[in-house]
Design a protein around this motif. Structure first.
Motif, PDB file in Angstrom:
ATOM      1  N   THR A   1      38.300 -10.127 -13.034  1.00 55.79           N
ATOM      2  CA  THR A   1      37.935  -8.779 -13.469  1.00 55.79           C
ATOM      3  C   THR A   1      36.948  -8.193 -12.473  1.00 55.79           C
ATOM      4  OG1 THR A   1      38.255  -9.387 -15.790  1.00 55.79           O
ATOM      5  CG2 THR A   1      36.952  -7.418 -15.335  1.00 55.79           C
ATOM      6  N   LEU A   2      37.296  -7.003 -11.929  1.00 58.12           N
ATOM      7  CA  LEU A   2      36.496  -6.354 -10.891  1.00 58.12           C
ATOM      8  C   LEU A   2      36.170  -4.934 -11.315  1.00 58.12           C
ATOM      9  CD1 LEU A   2      38.676  -7.400  -7.817  1.00 58.12           C
ATOM     10  CD2 LEU A   2      36.492  -8.425  -8.460  1.00 58.12           C
ATOM     11  N   ASP A   3      35.169  -4.340 -10.660  1.00 62.69           N
ATOM     12  CA  ASP A   3      34.956  -2.916 -10.869  1.00 62.69           C
ATOM     13  C   ASP A   3      36.110  -2.152 -10.215  1.00 62.69           C
ATOM     14  OD1 ASP A   3      34.168  -1.952  -8.071  1.00 62.69           O
ATOM     15  OD2 ASP A   3      32.677  -3.515  -8.405  1.00 62.69           O
ATOM     16  N   ALA A   4      36.325  -0.923 -10.665  1.00 66.22           N
ATOM     17  CA  ALA A   4      37.516  -0.176 -10.262  1.00 66.22           C
ATOM     18  C   ALA A   4      37.623  -0.009  -8.754  1.00 66.22           C
ATOM     19  CB  ALA A   4      37.531   1.189 -10.955  1.00 66.22           C
ATOM     20  N   GLU A   5      36.499   0.230  -8.075  1.00 65.91           N
ATOM     21  CA  GLU A   5      36.536   0.434  -6.626  1.00 65.91           C
ATOM     22  C   GLU A   5      36.940  -0.837  -5.900  1.00 65.91           C
ATOM     23  OE1 GLU A   5      33.584   1.898  -2.983  1.00 65.91           O
ATOM     24  OE2 GLU A   5      32.897   1.955  -5.064  1.00 65.91           O
TER      25      GLU A   5
ATOM     26  N   ASN B   1      36.646  -1.695 -20.802  1.00 63.34           N
ATOM     27  CA  ASN B   1      35.575  -1.029 -20.058  1.00 63.34           C
ATOM     28  C   ASN B   1      36.226  -0.141 -18.989  1.00 63.34           C
ATOM     29  OD1 ASN B   1      33.463  -0.242 -18.390  1.00 63.34           O
ATOM     30  ND2 ASN B   1      32.453  -2.241 -18.419  1.00 63.34           N
TER      31      ASN B   1
ATOM     32  N   SER C   1      35.280   1.251 -16.402  1.00 65.57           N
ATOM     33  CA  SER C   1      34.874   1.040 -15.013  1.00 65.57           C
ATOM     34  C   SER C   1      35.290  -0.329 -14.482  1.00 65.57           C
ATOM     35  CB  SER C   1      33.356   1.190 -14.871  1.00 65.57           C
ATOM     36  OG  SER C   1      32.684   0.190 -15.628  1.00 65.57           O
ATOM     37  N   ARG C   2      35.982  -1.118 -15.305  1.00 69.40           N
ATOM     38  CA  ARG C   2      36.392  -2.469 -14.892  1.00 69.40           C
ATOM     39  C   ARG C   2      37.902  -2.608 -15.026  1.00 69.40           C
ATOM     40  NH1 ARG C   2      32.787  -5.778 -12.509  1.00 69.40           N
ATOM     41  NH2 ARG C   2      33.342  -7.616 -13.749  1.00 69.40           N
ATOM     42  N   GLN C   3      38.504  -3.394 -14.128  1.00 67.81           N
ATOM     43  CA  GLN C   3      39.938  -3.660 -14.173  1.00 67.81           C
ATOM     44  C   GLN C   3      40.194  -5.149 -14.042  1.00 67.81           C
ATOM     45  OE1 GLN C   3      41.938  -1.297 -11.202  1.00 67.81           O
ATOM     46  NE2 GLN C   3      41.830   0.572 -12.429  1.00 67.81           N
TER      47      GLN C   3
ATOM     48  N   TYR D   1      36.607  -7.805   1.224  1.00 66.17           N
ATOM     49  CA  TYR D   1      36.161  -8.209  -0.105  1.00 66.17           C
ATOM     50  C   TYR D   1      36.330  -9.717  -0.259  1.00 66.17           C
ATOM     51  CZ  TYR D   1      41.195  -8.142  -0.777  1.00 66.17           C
ATOM     52  OH  TYR D   1      42.524  -8.374  -0.629  1.00 66.17           O
TER      53      TYR D   1
ATOM     54  N   ASP E   1      43.678   2.508 -21.639  1.00 65.66           N
ATOM     55  CA  ASP E   1      42.663   3.358 -21.018  1.00 65.66           C
ATOM     56  C   ASP E   1      43.213   4.780 -21.009  1.00 65.66           C
ATOM     57  OD1 ASP E   1      40.774   4.631 -19.543  1.00 65.66           O
ATOM     58  OD2 ASP E   1      40.952   3.371 -17.757  1.00 65.66           O
TER      59      ASP E   1
END
Length: 371
Positions: A165-169, A200, A202-204, A241, A356
């Motif tokens: 699970t990561l932030d969207a960016e 959330n 902002s998270r994917q 990343y 979402d």
């Protein structure tokens, strides 16, 4: 004619002193030639020690990348210039581990052959033994993990599916075709990527199919010093990343399967009235230019408060704030060998699904899956 005249010439032509010098030189040369012939025919030079070779796998542990990149096939270490002993690197395997590089290599070891077998630096190259070596660029050492005849390490490509699970960016940066390189070598590639919304906004949740160059040890494939098995954490650093995911499974691809829209009924209990009112028909979830969910109908009714009286009677009244919400939605699902999936998760009655919808994210229980 006199043998030696008054001027000291032999037979009147050659000076006696010069003649003696010539005779002395001839005698020395003749003696040298005789010694060479005598040595060639009489005795042979003493033979050198008998040598033998074997191949070993050395685990050097972790090193900074600048050191790991300097270790290459063909590097040679001569522990003693006066002996036939030598260590030559024939294969190198690098993997990322905790910000450094784990180095595994195969080396050809040449040593003296004795009655007890091959000896290198006064001991046999046996399992568990530590060996150190150096070149003009680096100095390293490690333990022997295997001994045999092959000059290459037993490596093979292994596909794993990772979940993180990561932030969207950060999720948007993960792209199929990305490579993991350490020490100037490509050790893994990202083959497939799928990202899905969570509760959330902002998270994917990102699923990645990655192809790893793994090393077989003790009948298990390893990467970065850890076994490649389900549930194992794995780190894959690229230039943009670093993925630190959990292995969902090994082998195959993401198994996304063929996609189609399926009508599904979802239910939410004990929802605040303001949140329930924010869920409306026509709301959608889009990802990668595609609609993955579309709300087609919303039914809202008060949650119930059930109480029991002193005489055993049951009283049922509407909750003043909480609501039960029933959502009908068309979801983009995929049929796979393991069943129907929505956003890579199983879709069945009783499972949970997250939508979402832009201004609101809902997590509901599946109560019906249409045909």
């Amino acid at each position: 004619m006199e043998l030696i005249d008054e001027e000291g010439n032999l037979l009147g032509t050659v000076n006696v002193v010069d003649a003696l010098v010539v005779l002395l030189v001839v005698a020395v040369v003749a003696a040298g030639v005789g010694f060479v012939f005598l040595n060639d025919s009489g005795s042979e030079p003493e033979p050198g020690p008998e040598t033998a070779t074997t191949f070993v796998t050395l685990d050097l542990g972790t090193h900074p990348e600048n050191v790991a990149s300097a270790i290459n096939e063909g590097d040679v270490h001569d522990p003693n210039p006066d002996s036939p002993q030598q260590l030559r690197i024939t294969d190198v395997h690098l993997t990322p581990q905790n910000g450094d590089v784990r180095v595994l290599l195969r080396a050809e070891v040449t040593g003296e052959m004795t009655d007890q077998g091959l000896r290198y630096q006064d001991a046999p190259p046996r399992l568990g033994r530590s060996l150190s070596f150096s070149t003009d660029l680096y100095q390293a050492g490690g333990r022997i993990r295997a001994v045999g005849d092959a000059d290459e390490l037993p490596t093979e490509p292994t596909t794993v599916v990772l979940r993180q699970t990561l932030d969207a960016e950060a999720a948007a940066a993960v792209t199929a075709g990305d490579r993991v390189r350490v020490g100037g070598r490509t050790v893994a590639t990202i083959d497939e990527v799928a990202a899905f919304a969570t509760n959330n906004p902002s998270r994917q949740r990102v699923f990645v199919a990655a192809n790893l160059t793994t090393h077989r040890r003790q009948d298990r494939q390893r990467f970065g010093g850890v076994p490649v098995t389900r549930g194992q954490s794995l780190s894959l650093p690229t230039s943009e990343y670093t993925l630190r995911g959990t292995i969902e499974r090994t082998g195959g691809d993401l198994q996304l399967g063929s996609s189609e829209m399926r009508t599904v009924t979802l239910r939410m209990e004990e929802v605040d009235a303001d949140i329930a009112g924010a869920i409306r028909s026509g709301m959608t979830e889009r990802m990668g230019g595609r609609t993955v969910a579309r709300v087609t109908a919303v039914e809202t009714e008060p949650s119930l408060i059930i109480t029991t009286g002193d005489n055993g009677s049951v009283n049922v009244v509407d909750h003043p704030r909480n609501r039960r919400v029933t959502i009908t939605a068309d979801l983009l699902v995929r049929e796979t060998a393991t069943g129907t999936r929505f956003k890579a998760s199983p879709l069945r009655v009783g499972s949970r699904a997250t939508l979402d919808l832009g201004t609101i994210t809902v997590e509901a229980t599946v109560t019906n899956v249409g045909e």
